[in-house]
Design a protein around this motif. Structure first.
Motif, PDB file in Angstrom:
ATOM      1  N   LEU A 138       0.741  15.843  -1.498  1.00 15.85           N
ATOM      2  CA  LEU A 138      -0.077  14.591  -1.707  1.00 15.85           C
ATOM      3  C   LEU A 138      -0.967  14.460  -0.438  1.00 15.85           C
ATOM      4  O   LEU A 138      -2.137  14.065  -0.605  1.00 15.85           O
ATOM      5  N   GLY A 139      -0.561  14.922   0.650  1.00 20.02           N
ATOM      6  CA  GLY A 139      -1.378  14.672   1.617  1.00 20.02           C
ATOM      7  C   GLY A 139      -2.727  15.453   1.616  1.00 20.02           C
ATOM      8  O   GLY A 139      -3.832  15.000   2.004  1.00 20.02           O
ATOM      9  N   VAL A 140      -2.515  16.681   1.055  1.00 17.11           N
ATOM     10  CA  VAL A 140      -3.851  17.662   0.954  1.00 17.11           C
ATOM     11  C   VAL A 140      -4.747  17.034  -0.338  1.00 17.11           C
ATOM     12  O   VAL A 140      -5.959  17.067  -0.312  1.00 17.11           O
ATOM     13  N   CYS A 141      -4.069  16.402  -1.367  1.00 21.59           N
ATOM     14  CA  CYS A 141      -4.707  15.877  -2.580  1.00 21.59           C
ATOM     15  C   CYS A 141      -5.511  14.724  -2.493  1.00 21.59           C
ATOM     16  O   CYS A 141      -6.528  14.509  -2.898  1.00 21.59           O
ATOM     17  N   VAL A 142      -4.775  13.684  -1.501  1.00 23.77           N
ATOM     18  CA  VAL A 142      -5.478  12.302  -1.640  1.00 23.77           C
ATOM     19  C   VAL A 142      -6.649  12.341  -0.594  1.00 23.77           C
ATOM     20  O   VAL A 142      -6.531  12.756   0.654  1.00 23.77           O
ATOM     21  N   PRO A 143      -7.851  11.947  -1.001  1.00 19.07           N
ATOM     22  CA  PRO A 143      -8.965  11.921  -0.251  1.00 19.07           C
ATOM     23  C   PRO A 143      -8.808  10.829   0.986  1.00 19.07           C
ATOM     24  O   PRO A 143      -8.275   9.929   0.789  1.00 19.07           O
ATOM     25  N   GLY A 144      -9.365  11.357   2.047  1.00 18.49           N
ATOM     26  CA  GLY A 144      -9.371  10.524   3.310  1.00 18.49           C
ATOM     27  C   GLY A 144      -9.942   8.999   3.319  1.00 18.49           C
ATOM     28  O   GLY A 144      -9.457   7.932   3.602  1.00 18.49           O
ATOM     29  N   PHE A 145     -11.223   8.872   2.513  1.00 19.55           N
ATOM     30  CA  PHE A 145     -11.618   7.732   2.489  1.00 19.55           C
ATOM     31  C   PHE A 145     -10.744   6.609   1.738  1.00 19.55           C
ATOM     32  O   PHE A 145     -10.805   5.527   1.829  1.00 19.55           O
ATOM     33  N   TRP A 146     -10.305   7.488   0.485  1.00 17.18           N
ATOM     34  CA  TRP A 146      -9.534   6.523  -0.263  1.00 17.18           C
ATOM     35  C   TRP A 146      -8.116   6.030   0.414  1.00 17.18           C
ATOM     36  O   TRP A 146      -7.924   4.659   0.451  1.00 17.18           O
ATOM     37  N   LEU A 147      -7.586   6.841   1.106  1.00 18.00           N
ATOM     38  CA  LEU A 147      -6.616   6.317   2.021  1.00 18.00           C
ATOM     39  C   LEU A 147      -6.872   5.309   3.040  1.00 18.00           C
ATOM     40  O   LEU A 147      -6.465   4.211   3.164  1.00 18.00           O
ATOM     41  N   SER A 148      -8.161   5.589   3.655  1.00 20.50           N
ATOM     42  CA  SER A 148      -8.617   4.444   4.552  1.00 20.50           C
ATOM     43  C   SER A 148      -8.814   3.002   4.010  1.00 20.50           C
ATOM     44  O   SER A 148      -8.465   2.088   4.509  1.00 20.50           O
ATOM     45  N   LEU A 149      -9.353   3.322   3.018  1.00 25.74           N
ATOM     46  CA  LEU A 149      -9.894   1.976   2.093  1.00 25.74           C
ATOM     47  C   LEU A 149      -8.390   1.139   1.873  1.00 25.74           C
ATOM     48  O   LEU A 149      -8.606  -0.248   2.014  1.00 25.74           O
ATOM     49  N   ASN A 150      -7.404   1.822   1.422  1.00 26.31           N
ATOM     50  CA  ASN A 150      -6.049   1.428   1.185  1.00 26.31           C
ATOM     51  C   ASN A 150      -5.158   0.708   2.387  1.00 26.31           C
ATOM     52  O   ASN A 150      -4.772  -0.256   2.280  1.00 26.31           O
ATOM     53  N   PHE A 151      -5.290   1.635   3.492  1.00 26.18           N
ATOM     54  CA  PHE A 151      -4.797   1.122   4.514  1.00 26.18           C
ATOM     55  C   PHE A 151      -5.375  -0.191   4.921  1.00 26.18           C
ATOM     56  O   PHE A 151      -4.918  -1.165   5.435  1.00 26.18           O
ATOM     57  N   ILE A 152      -6.764  -0.306   5.159  1.00 24.19           N
ATOM     58  CA  ILE A 152      -7.390  -1.599   5.147  1.00 24.19           C
ATOM     59  C   ILE A 152      -7.049  -2.632   4.562  1.00 24.19           C
ATOM     60  O   ILE A 152      -6.901  -3.770   5.069  1.00 24.19           O
TER      61      ILE A 152
END
Lengths: 514, 314
Positions: free
Chosen positions: B138-152
């Protein structure tokens, strides 16, 4: 006993406003904006961000009221104009202190405006008429003109690239083509700290003497309640909205219409529609290439169906656009209502006929736009589709804004480009009607009308000339005028007293609810 | 060792020379005018021309390049067109946020990646292995920016636990600095932890098949002693290489994270500098980033010696 009650009542009446004022005072207001200003020298640069920031620190002799009409700021009243209309005597307010403690006198005004006249767009154009500008006493200056001019006061009142008054030492120290790095003004806020990309801090200037009366537009009484404004650059619009919602920011400017519904649904946030903002425009290159042909420009104008274009640009939200053919926004006294103009004609037959008369045989028209401003790209795209339906061939060239900025000054490189027209406070300020701005409008009739308007001081006659200019504009088709687009900013509901009436935000008169 | 180090450091010079020349040419190749960007949309052609002359942009390209070299030799990176200040100063002001973000993200990557990789490798085929490796996938697949926006969205806007973006210096307000750093560091470090975990797992697997491990087991040592005392250190050599590469990737990845979380670092600086065609700043940031890459690689090579005494440089 009754007297005691009466006394207590009076005491209460006096105390209530006092304590209300005390309650308003204090706090740090955090404002998210687009990014870094290239300078905080309003003489030097024309960027919106420079305009917004510097208007909190500096002031000019005149300012604009809520109807965008000139009112005195550092000047003591409107100028006394001689009978021949060639001499303007301007008195200055006494006891105005710069942030460094020095009193403002006519020497500072002469030095500052002389610097401004060599750099600013407005200053330069005003100074083509000026033969002499000097101090006549410690608190008075005099401006002598070559010929009668209608633009003296408005030029001194515009908020962009404006004639801010600096202390003489600073105005003399920095040549006009060099940006000032000592920011000392007379405004209600002092520049405390500028940490690039992190924040700009402005603190309340406690020695500031507000004008009597009320706050109006960009001028009037500027009463500051907060201790500090902290301008935080947040380049990403979605992040700006999120930080406002999470409470990291108290106000956010330049948001995108997409965020509107979410902000409206948030009970802590108040979205503010920015009116006026821009009218959308396709600028034709009239110096070189295909669009020098007036018939072709008329065909473009005739083919447009503007409402669906505006709807697309506004993301389907009717709150965000307005259909209007006037060259000046509805919010200004220069707004015109002329029936029967060839605007939004939606006439495919006429367009086809004009194309034929222009001997157009499908040569590609180079149309430059950018995705950096999404609305520009959107309206260019729908325009291309509508024009190709009547037989145009559009070569849509998408590039970044900086490239577009470089190419639009080169007549050989394009035929049309997209941009937006903001608020022009005087008819003579409409840059796209003159020969010096990209697209190069050089029409004899328009030039004559503009020259007449520059000299004519009678408001009614000027307005009539402006109406004539507008009619000629639609015949000549200097640019294609689309509809008005509105902008979006937002504040948290804990921010009180914010004026949603001005095109650009101002943060005096604002307090934080505790 | 000393001779080796000196050779390595000297070898940096031609690398940097190629990098700066390439960057100089590339940035001048893309169209766009710094003068127009500084002066704003209402500038007249005459104003733009005057500013171009003032900035020296009217000179021929080779002349500009030679001037750039000669200044560089004096340690001067030039002056930012837009920010109107020396590039070295602009870089220095933004180095701290990027350095902190990179270190924090690296810590996140290591703390999550190394143990989970080792555990998965030590017990291949177990439930732990599967769960951890699924997480890594999962970690390799999920793009960083998408993760960032969801975290926010979840942690800042909905739950209000952490700020949605911004920055505080750790030297001024350490607690605020930590709060600002959590979301960006986790979203930036998570991707890399996945990479580290997968490498650590395969190295552990490989080491555990070695003869000396069988010998250790035959001696009757417990599983814990075998893994910690005998396998761990040997499995670490490739992992350190990956951590080195990760550091370099993190500096690059910081660009997106800095924009989304509004961190005033080098990444945001270079993006805005490119949009403004602020040539000296772009060159400065690339130079610093390239130098960091080279130095990190050098450090990794030196660290090998300490992990595995068999490695010798001469």
């Amino acid at each position: 006993m009754r007297r005691l009650i009466a006394l207590a009542f009076v005491a209460l009446l006096v105390a209530v406003p006092l304590s209300a004022e005390a309650q308003k005072k204090g706090g740090v207001l955090k404002i998210g904006n687009l990014g870094e200003p290239p300078s905080l020298d309003p003489h030097w640069g024309t960027q919106t961000i420079t305009e917004v920031l510097t208007n909190h620190v500096f002031e000019g002799l005149y300012s604009l009221d809520e109807k965008y009409q000139p009112i005195p700021m550092l000047a003591d009243g409107m100028p006394a104009v001689s009978k021949d209309g060639l001499t303007y005597a301007i008195k200055l307010r006494k006891g105005i202190k710069f942030h460094n403690g020095k009193e403002m006198t006519s020497d500072d005004v002469v030095a500052s405006l002389s610097r401004w006249s060599k750099r600013s767009t407005y200053g330069k154009s005003l100074w083509t008429q000026v033969v002499d500008f000097k101090a006549t006493d410690k608190y008075a200056v005099e401006l002598k003109l070559k010929e009668k001019s209608a633009i003296v006061v408005v030029s001194l009142a515009v908020p962009n690239n404006f004639g801010a008054i600096y202390p003489k030492e600073i105005a003399d120290k920095f040549p006009p083509d060099q940006r000032i790095t000592e920011w000392v003004g007379t405004g209600p806020f002092k520049l405390a700290e500028w940490k690039p990309d992190q924040y700009i801090r402005m603190t309340r200037y406690d020695e500031y003497k507000p004008l009597p009366g009320k706050q109006s537009g960009y001028g009037g009484a500027k009463i500051v309640h907060v201790d500090e404004l902290r301008w935080i650059p947040v380049p990403d619009a979605a992040s700006r909205a999120a930080q406002l919602e999470s409470g990291d920011l108290d106000a956010a400017d330049d948001l995108v219409a997409d965020a509107y519904d979410r902000l409206k649904a948030n009970k802590d946030v108040q979205p503010v529609l920015v009116k006026p903002y821009y009218w959308l425009v396709a600028v034709f290159n009239k110096k070189e290439g295909l669009m020098t042909n007036q018939k072709l420009r008329q065909a473009w104008q005739a083919a447009l169906d503007i409402e669906p274009i505006m709807k697309t640009v506004a993301g389907g939200k009717p709150e965000f656009y307005r259909m209007d053919s006037s060259l000046a926004f509805r919010e200004l006294p220069w707004h015109t209502k002329i029936a029967g103009l060839p605007w939004n004609e939606r006439n495919k037959e006429k367009a086809k006929r004009l194309l034929k008369e222009a001997n157009y045989s499908g040569q590609p028209i180079r149309f430059m736009t950018t995705q950096e401003y999404k609305w520009m790209y959107d309206f260019a795209l729908v325009t291309k589709q509508q024009l190709e339906e009547v037989g145009f061939k559009i070569d849509l060239q998408v590039m970044d804004w900086s490239t577009l900025g470089q190419r639009r000054i080169k007549p050989a490189e394009y035929d049309v480009f997209t941009t937006g027209m903001g608020n022009f406070f005087d008819p003579t300020h409409h840059i796209y009607l003159g020969p010096n701005w990209p697209g190069w409008t050089d029409d004899e009739q328009i030039n004559t009308l503009m020259a007449q308007m520059a000299r004519e001081t009678d408001q009614k006659k000027r307005y009539a000339l402006w109406e004539q200019t507008t009619k000629r504009f639609y015949e000549y088709v200097a640019v294609a005028r689309y509809g008005d687009l509105f902008g979006l900013r937002a504040i948290r509901k804990s921010v009180k007293g914010f004026s949603d009436k001005t095109e650009r935000p101002r943060f005096w008169g604002v307090w934080l609810e505790k | 060792m000393a001779a080796y180090l000196i050779r390595r450091v000297l070898a940096v010079i031609p690398v940097m020379l190629v990098v700066v020349t390439l960057v100089f040419l590339l940035i001048h190749l893309i169209p766009g005018d710094p003068a127009a960007a500084i002066l704003g949309p209402d500038a007249t052609p005459a104003q733009i021309e005057a500013t171009r002359i003032q900035l020296g942009l009217d000179r021929p390209l080779h002349e500009q390049l030679l001037k750039f070299y000669s200044r560089l030799l004096q340690g001067d990176l030039g002056r930012s067109y837009f920010l109107d200040r020396p590039v070295t100063q602009a870089l220095w002001e933004r180095a701290e946020p990027t350095a902190l973000l990179t270190i924090a993200a690296l810590l996140v990557a290591i703390v999550i990646g190394v143990p989970s990789g080792l555990v998965a490798g030590a017990y291949p085929g177990s439930v732990w292995d599967r769960v951890l490796m699924f997480g890594a996938l999962l970690g390799v697949c999920v793009p960083g920016f998408w993760l960032s926006l969801n975290f926010i969205y979840f942690f800042a806007v909905q739950l209000r636990w952490l700020p949605a973006g911004g920055y505080a210096s750790i030297f001024v307000d350490p607690w605020a600095a930590v709060r600002y750093m959590v979301l960006p560091a986790v979203s930036l470090g998570f991707n890399q932890s996945a990479l580290i975990a997968r490498i650590a797992r395969s190295c552990m697997l490989e080491v555990l098949q070695q003869d000396y491990i069988r010998t250790a087991r035959a001696k009757g040592l417990s599983q814990g002693v075998v893994i910690v005392g005998h396998a761990f250190r040997n499995a670490m050599v490739p992992v350190v290489t990956v951590i080195g590469i990760t550091t370099a990737i993190l500096i690059g990845g910081a660009v997106v994270t800095e924009i989304v979380f509004n961190i005033p670092g080098l990444g945001r600086l270079i993006i805005s500098a490119i949009l403004r065609r602020d040539y000296p700043v772009v060159q400065g940031v690339v130079l610093v980033t390239a130098a960091t890459y080279v130095v990190v690689n050098l450090i990794v090579d030196v660290v090998y010696v300490f992990i595995d005494p068999r490695i010798r440089y001469g």
